[in-house]
Each structure stands twice: as C-alpha cells, then as structure tokens.
Design a protein around this motif. Structure first.
Motif, short mmCIF file in Angstrom:
data_model
loop_
_atom_site.label_atom_id
_atom_site.label_comp_id
_atom_site.label_asym_id
_atom_site.label_seq_id
_atom_site.Cartn_x
_atom_site.Cartn_y
_atom_site.Cartn_z
N CYS A 126 0.86 -1.18 0.00
CA CYS A 126 0.00 0.00 0.00
C CYS A 126 0.90 1.23 0.00
N HIS B 33 0.17 4.12 0.86
CA HIS B 33 -0.16 5.02 1.95
C HIS B 33 0.49 4.58 3.26
N CYS B 34 0.33 3.30 3.60
CA CYS B 34 0.78 2.84 4.92
C CYS B 34 1.74 1.67 4.84
N CYS C 173 -7.36 -0.50 1.05
CA CYS C 173 -6.45 -1.05 2.05
C CYS C 173 -7.19 -1.48 3.32
N CYS D 121 -5.16 1.07 6.18
CA CYS D 121 -5.46 2.47 6.39
C CYS D 121 -6.79 2.88 5.78
ZN LIG Z 1 -2.80 1.24 3.56
#
Ligand SMILES: [Zn+2]
Length: 99
Positions: free
Chosen positions: A9, A11-12, A56, A69
């Motif tokens: 992911c 993002h995280c 996610c 996330c």
């Molecule tokens: Zn994520």
C-alpha cells in the motif's frame, strides 16, 4: 494456474496479496488511478481490466493481520495501444493540488 503476488500500500505500506495468473506485466502501484486505465475491485476478475483498485484493509487482500489504512490505491498493468506501450499522463498534469 494462479499464484499470489504481493504489493505494498503506498499510503501505509501494508502488504496486500492478489492471486494472479498468466504473464505479469505490472507497471506501477499508485495512490491514484492513471488516466485512461480501467480498474476492477480485487475480488473481481482482475485479469479483465487494466488494473486493480484496492481498498487497504477493507477488501480482504491484506496479507497479514494488519488493519490497513482504509485508503484506495491502484495497481496498473502495462498497457499497449497499436503495439506501443502507453505512458500515463505525468502526475503533475492531472493531480489537483489545493483544497
Ligand atoms: Zn494502507
């Protein structure tokens, strides 16, 4: 025959896993969709589109016991038109900055 492929992911950095078959020609994983690509959900027919839209932690693809996330991100396959690899529009030209 399918086999699992993992992605991070953006993002995280949670790890998601997807069953894929055939030749893999992945282009990128991005937090936004590429212009001109069509995406399906991870539990849909992932070989039928130009890429996969993950959410996610909410679509069952997380590999480990992480919570994720909750943000969407996009796996894009390499795409060809008239035998030429298609390049996405550069990020700066279509990502809107501001609020
Ligand atoms: Zn994520």
């Amino acid at each position: 025959m399918t086999y699992p492929v993992t992605y991070y992911c953006p993002h995280c950095e949670a790890v998601v896993e997807l069953e894929r078959d055939g030749y893999l020609a992945d282009k990128s994983v991005t937090p936004y969709p590429l212009e001109g690509w069509t995406y399906v959900d991870a539990d849909d027919d992932v070989e039928s589109a130009d890429g996969v839209r993950f959410v996610c932690g909410e679509d069952g693809t997380l590999r480990d016991d992480e919570s994720g996330c909750g943000n969407p991100f996009y796996l894009s396959y390499v795409r060809y038109e008239n035998g030429e690899e298609v390049e996405p529009v550069p990020e700066s030209e279509y990502v809107r900055i501001g609020r």
